[in-house]
Enzyme design. Structure first.
Site, short mmCIF file in Angstrom:
data_model
loop_
_atom_site.label_atom_id
_atom_site.label_comp_id
_atom_site.label_asym_id
_atom_site.label_seq_id
_atom_site.Cartn_x
_atom_site.Cartn_y
_atom_site.Cartn_z
N GLU A 82 0.92 -1.17 -0.13
CA GLU A 82 -0.03 0.01 -0.13
C GLU A 82 1.00 1.24 0.04
O GLU A 82 0.41 2.18 -0.74
CB GLU A 82 -0.87 0.09 1.29
CG GLU A 82 -1.67 1.10 1.57
CD GLU A 82 -2.12 1.51 2.98
OE1 GLU A 82 -2.54 2.64 3.05
OE2 GLU A 82 -1.92 0.42 3.83
N ASP A 113 0.71 3.63 -3.27
CA ASP A 113 0.36 5.17 -3.00
C ASP A 113 1.01 5.98 -3.81
O ASP A 113 0.51 7.10 -4.38
CB ASP A 113 0.25 5.48 -1.42
CG ASP A 113 -0.03 7.11 -1.30
OD1 ASP A 113 -1.18 7.45 -1.48
OD2 ASP A 113 0.92 7.57 -0.81
N ASP A 161 -7.15 1.07 0.73
CA ASP A 161 -5.78 0.66 0.92
C ASP A 161 -5.29 -0.65 -0.09
O ASP A 161 -4.29 -0.78 -0.56
CB ASP A 161 -5.77 0.28 2.37
CG ASP A 161 -5.65 1.35 3.28
OD1 ASP A 161 -5.62 2.44 2.97
OD2 ASP A 161 -5.97 1.33 4.50
N GLU A 197 -4.55 0.60 -3.55
CA GLU A 197 -3.28 1.07 -3.48
C GLU A 197 -2.13 -0.15 -3.59
O GLU A 197 -1.02 -0.08 -4.12
CB GLU A 197 -3.08 2.21 -2.56
CG GLU A 197 -3.71 3.41 -2.73
CD GLU A 197 -3.54 4.36 -1.44
OE1 GLU A 197 -3.78 5.56 -1.51
OE2 GLU A 197 -3.11 3.82 -0.26
#
Length: 236
Positions: free
Chosen positions: A47, A51, A120, A123
């Site tokens: 994650e 991101d 989450d 990502e």
């Protein structure tokens, strides 16, 4: 979690050379809470990577799509596109919730439908795509699911903090002050709650995944509370 990830790979338009990357991207910490090295077996590290990959790809898309836009506008568009809610929307569109591996408590509390978890995982999947197929693979996924959002975004062109400061100064008041009232979450994915205070007005709190985002949310909430901005156009 359903046996075999081939159907999901079809949705993602990528066959993983290392299927464990995709498995890990779908594994919530609650599912490995009793295992050694829980952080490495859950999606948290992917994650973190996803991101950043998402932000990079969208930043590149924005530069190409809006060659005359100033840095401030580009930053506002980027913030709106990479927010957790946007990632959760993509997770819902692609059915990622059906594949998430959850612990018993999260499963019973509806974890597959929670915006925070869906965002989450989305990502994390982007991070897994990047590691397994490189930037072009991650870029194809992001472009497919975010280009339309980028082109149709209709959020505020002006920065909330700047707008609030100008409005306050126009009333002859001191500049707004911001203070962190709470910081929670792990170091790699913190959550902030920030209060903005303006003379003779009730303080308002905003929440975000960075101090800057929380400040912007707080400023937005203050502008809406005082009737400067309308919630239907600035409340998202």
């Amino acid at each position: 979690m359903p046996q075999g990830l081939a159907p999901l790979e079809e949705i993602l338009a990528h066959h993983f050379a290392d299927a464990t990357l995709l498995e890990r991207a779908l594994t919530h910490a609650s599912a490995v809470a009793d295992a050694n090295g829980a952080h490495s077996e859950s999606y948290q590290r992917l994650e973190f990577l996803g991101d950043r990959v998402l932000a990079l790809v969208i930043a590149d898309m924005l530069l190409e799509a809006f060659p005359d836009a100033e840095e401030g506008e580009l930053a506002r568009r980027l913030t709106a596109l990479v927010r957790n809610e946007s990632c959760a929307e993509v997770a819902i569109e692609t059915g990622l919730g059906n594949w998430i591996r959850l612990g018993g408590s999260e499963l019973q509390s509806g974890g597959r439908r929670k915006v925070a978890i869906l965002g989450d995982v989305c990502e994390a999947v982007i991070g897994a795509l990047f590691l397994d197929g490189g930037l072009p693979t991650a870029q194809r996924f992001v472009t497919a699911h975010w280009r339309g959002r980028m082109e149709n975004w209709s959020g505020p062109q002006r920065d909330a903090k700047t707008t609030l400061q100008e409005w306050v100064q126009g009333r002859g008041l001191a500049a707004p002050t911001y203070a962190i009232v709470e910081r929670s979450g792990p170091d790699h994915a913190p959550n902030f709650r920030v209060a903005v205070a303006v003379e003779n007005m009730p303080a308002v709190i905003g929440a975000g995944r960075s101090k800057r985002e929380a400040e912007q949310k707080a400023a937005t909430a203050m502008l809406i509370a005082e009737g400067v901005w309308r919630p239907e156009t600035h409340g998202g």
